[in-house]
Design a protein around this motif. Structure first.
Motif, mmCIF file in Angstrom:
data_model
loop_
_atom_site.group_PDB
_atom_site.id
_atom_site.type_symbol
_atom_site.label_atom_id
_atom_site.label_comp_id
_atom_site.label_asym_id
_atom_site.label_seq_id
_atom_site.Cartn_x
_atom_site.Cartn_y
_atom_site.Cartn_z
ATOM 1 N N GLU A 86 -3.018 -10.827 -0.755
ATOM 2 C CA GLU A 86 -3.898 -11.123 -2.145
ATOM 3 C C GLU A 86 -5.267 -11.511 -1.817
ATOM 4 O O GLU A 86 -5.536 -12.006 -0.615
ATOM 5 C CB GLU A 86 -3.224 -12.389 -2.858
ATOM 6 C CG GLU A 86 -1.759 -12.164 -3.138
ATOM 7 C CD GLU A 86 -1.570 -11.093 -4.065
ATOM 8 O OE1 GLU A 86 -2.435 -10.390 -4.531
ATOM 9 O OE2 GLU A 86 -0.574 -10.575 -4.052
ATOM 10 N N TYR A 88 -6.195 -8.388 -2.216
ATOM 11 C CA TYR A 88 -6.094 -6.887 -1.968
ATOM 12 C C TYR A 88 -4.688 -6.361 -1.182
ATOM 13 O O TYR A 88 -4.511 -6.005 -0.320
ATOM 14 C CB TYR A 88 -7.326 -6.574 -0.787
ATOM 15 C CG TYR A 88 -8.585 -7.172 -1.192
ATOM 16 C CD1 TYR A 88 -9.274 -6.208 -2.094
ATOM 17 C CD2 TYR A 88 -9.291 -8.161 -1.002
ATOM 18 C CE1 TYR A 88 -10.481 -6.533 -2.549
ATOM 19 C CE2 TYR A 88 -10.305 -8.431 -1.568
ATOM 20 C CZ TYR A 88 -11.212 -7.645 -1.840
ATOM 21 O OH TYR A 88 -12.298 -8.133 -2.635
ATOM 22 N N ARG A 90 -2.465 -4.345 -3.590
ATOM 23 C CA ARG A 90 -2.249 -3.096 -4.076
ATOM 24 C C ARG A 90 -3.559 -2.484 -4.985
ATOM 25 O O ARG A 90 -4.152 -3.344 -5.467
ATOM 26 C CB ARG A 90 -0.989 -3.407 -5.317
ATOM 27 C CG ARG A 90 0.303 -3.700 -4.838
ATOM 28 C CD ARG A 90 1.223 -3.712 -5.894
ATOM 29 N NE ARG A 90 1.770 -2.391 -6.093
ATOM 30 C CZ ARG A 90 2.559 -1.494 -5.704
ATOM 31 N NH1 ARG A 90 3.164 -2.027 -4.566
ATOM 32 N NH2 ARG A 90 2.794 -0.296 -6.159
ATOM 33 N N ASN A 91 -3.508 -1.281 -4.992
ATOM 34 C CA ASN A 91 -4.639 -0.457 -5.776
ATOM 35 C C ASN A 91 -4.032 0.740 -6.358
ATOM 36 O O ASN A 91 -3.428 1.447 -5.462
ATOM 37 C CB ASN A 91 -5.739 -0.511 -4.946
ATOM 38 C CG ASN A 91 -7.068 0.118 -5.379
ATOM 39 O OD1 ASN A 91 -7.295 -0.258 -6.588
ATOM 40 N ND2 ASN A 91 -7.863 0.915 -4.794
ATOM 41 N N GLU A 92 -4.637 0.835 -7.490
ATOM 42 C CA GLU A 92 -3.880 2.361 -8.157
ATOM 43 C C GLU A 92 -2.569 2.377 -8.025
ATOM 44 O O GLU A 92 -1.898 3.289 -7.894
ATOM 45 C CB GLU A 92 -4.775 3.485 -7.437
ATOM 46 C CG GLU A 92 -6.180 3.455 -7.368
ATOM 47 C CD GLU A 92 -6.736 4.633 -6.626
ATOM 48 O OE1 GLU A 92 -5.961 5.475 -6.280
ATOM 49 O OE2 GLU A 92 -8.169 4.824 -6.935
ATOM 50 N N ASP A 93 -1.871 1.098 -8.021
ATOM 51 C CA ASP A 93 -0.365 1.012 -7.975
ATOM 52 C C ASP A 93 0.246 1.493 -6.880
ATOM 53 O O ASP A 93 1.452 1.822 -6.935
ATOM 54 C CB ASP A 93 0.045 1.981 -9.284
ATOM 55 C CG ASP A 93 1.642 1.315 -9.756
ATOM 56 O OD1 ASP A 93 1.824 0.239 -9.599
ATOM 57 O OD2 ASP A 93 2.257 2.426 -10.321
ATOM 58 N N ILE A 96 -1.861 -1.468 -0.408
ATOM 59 C CA ILE A 96 -3.028 -1.117 0.410
ATOM 60 C C ILE A 96 -2.633 -1.088 1.856
ATOM 61 O O ILE A 96 -2.138 -2.043 2.177
ATOM 62 C CB ILE A 96 -4.142 -1.976 0.198
ATOM 63 C CG1 ILE A 96 -4.614 -1.688 -1.461
ATOM 64 C CG2 ILE A 96 -5.223 -1.810 0.976
ATOM 65 C CD1 ILE A 96 -5.652 -2.988 -1.860
ATOM 66 N N CYS A 99 -3.602 -4.176 4.288
ATOM 67 C CA CYS A 99 -3.905 -5.067 3.104
ATOM 68 C C CYS A 99 -4.693 -6.370 3.679
ATOM 69 O O CYS A 99 -4.716 -6.526 4.620
ATOM 70 C CB CYS A 99 -2.558 -5.533 2.398
ATOM 71 S SG CYS A 99 -1.611 -6.582 3.502
ATOM 72 N N ASN A 104 -10.165 -5.526 4.502
ATOM 73 C CA ASN A 104 -11.033 -4.932 3.569
ATOM 74 C C ASN A 104 -12.428 -4.973 3.573
ATOM 75 O O ASN A 104 -13.589 -4.187 3.416
ATOM 76 C CB ASN A 104 -10.577 -5.468 2.246
ATOM 77 C CG ASN A 104 -11.542 -4.962 0.860
ATOM 78 O OD1 ASN A 104 -11.537 -3.618 0.563
ATOM 79 N ND2 ASN A 104 -12.546 -5.596 0.240
ATOM 80 N N THR A 159 -2.416 3.423 0.012
ATOM 81 C CA THR A 159 -3.872 3.826 -0.212
ATOM 82 C C THR A 159 -4.758 2.874 0.397
ATOM 83 O O THR A 159 -4.483 1.999 1.212
ATOM 84 C CB THR A 159 -4.228 3.596 -1.773
ATOM 85 O OG1 THR A 159 -5.620 3.934 -1.911
ATOM 86 C CG2 THR A 159 -3.992 1.941 -2.140
ATOM 87 N N VAL A 162 -10.061 -1.176 -0.659
ATOM 88 C CA VAL A 162 -11.116 -0.968 -1.775
ATOM 89 C C VAL A 162 -12.567 -0.566 -1.242
ATOM 90 O O VAL A 162 -13.008 0.374 -1.509
ATOM 91 C CB VAL A 162 -11.290 -2.275 -2.636
ATOM 92 C CG1 VAL A 162 -12.234 -1.793 -3.666
ATOM 93 C CG2 VAL A 162 -10.095 -2.447 -3.358
#
Length: 289
Positions: A86, A88, A90-93, A96, A99, A104, A159, A162
């Protein structure tokens, strides 16, 4: 008529003598327990008895500790979902990969070093990008997901972080330095303890002992700026450094050894003087008596 009585009984608050009876007293019974006459053992601590105990404890506890430590590290735990990812995760469902905030914020600038020759034509300096991570991190701690030869397929359904420009399976064209086993990623994931830190970026190999690694001359550094730091007032620097048998520059280790050695030597001198002084005083007293 004069009467004699025990002064101790009077202080204790008891009457000197009860009429028609025996004198009252607060003395403990004359037993070995109450009079503290039980047999006891008092160890005499000397260097000959204490030092072997320390060595024995060390020889017993160190192997046991190593065994427990290795066994504990071999235990694998999987936490779903992991709170360390957390915010980061999940992104775009999609999950990551990798993660977390540390991944990131991975440093992704590209640095290129050139030697400016006599004809002003830049000669690129080979910067080795493998061998910068710890062997245990590269071969034990970090692993790619299991699967076939196609690394993209193994990361299917995930994915990129970010702030990354490309996904994790495109970090390098070399399959031995791609994905989670990419050494730039591994070095960055070893978190620094302080806000000002250094990270090993590249290695410059010395081709011959007869020639310097970087000959004297003019050099040019080309930086592809991908890692912004201005919004948190950060700074970036490139440091060229030689290495020794103990690695890079680290004055703290030498200062720590000098400080501990100096304190130990000073305490030894003080104790030696005190021992010499009081031993002479004791010998003089014995002679005087």
């Amino acid at each position: 008529m004069a009467m004699n009585y025990n002064a101790k009984d009077e202080v204790d608050g008891g009457p000197p003598c009860a009429p028609g009876g025996t004198a009252k007293t607060r003395r403990p019974d004359n037993t070995a327990f109450k009079q503290q006459r039980l047999p006891a053992w008092q160890p005499i601590l000397t260097a000959g008895t204490v030092l072997p105990i320390f060595f024995i404890i060390g020889l017993i506890f160190i192997p046991i500790g190593i065994g427990i430590f290795v066994t504990s590290n071999n235990i694998r735990e999987i936490e779903n979902p992991s709170k360390e990812c957390e915010p980061y995760r999940r992104n775009e469902d999609k999950p990551i990969a990798p993660c977390g905030a540390i991944a990131n914020s991975m440093f992704n600038d590209t640095l290129e070093l050139f030697l400016i020759g006599n004809d002003s034509y830049p000669i690129p300096i080979a910067l080795k990008k493998k061998g910068i991570a710890w062997w245990t991190d590269k071969n034990v701690k970090f692993r790619n997901p299991p699967g076939g030869d196609n690394l993209e397929e193994r990361f299917k359904g995930t994915t990129k972080p970010v702030n990354w420009l490309k996904p994790v399976y495109m970090l390098d064209s070399d399959p031995d330095n791609n994905g989670f086993i990419n050494e730039d990623f591994i070095v960055w994931m070893r978190t620094a303890a302080l806000p000002t830190f250094r990270k090993l970026y590249r290695l410059i190999e010395r081709k011959s002992d007869l020639h310097p690694t970087l000959p004297a001359g003019r050099y040019s550094l080309n930086v592809t700026y991908n890692y912004p730091v201005h919004y948190f007032d950060g700074r970036k620097r490139m440091i060229l450094s030689t290495i020794s048998w103990m690695g890079g520059k680290n004055p703290f280790l030498g200062i720590a050894y000098i400080a501990v050695g100096s304190i130990s030597f000073l305490l030894g001198v003080v104790l030696l003087v005190i021992n010499h002084k009081y031993r002479n005083s004791s010998n003089t007293a014995d002679i005087t008596i």
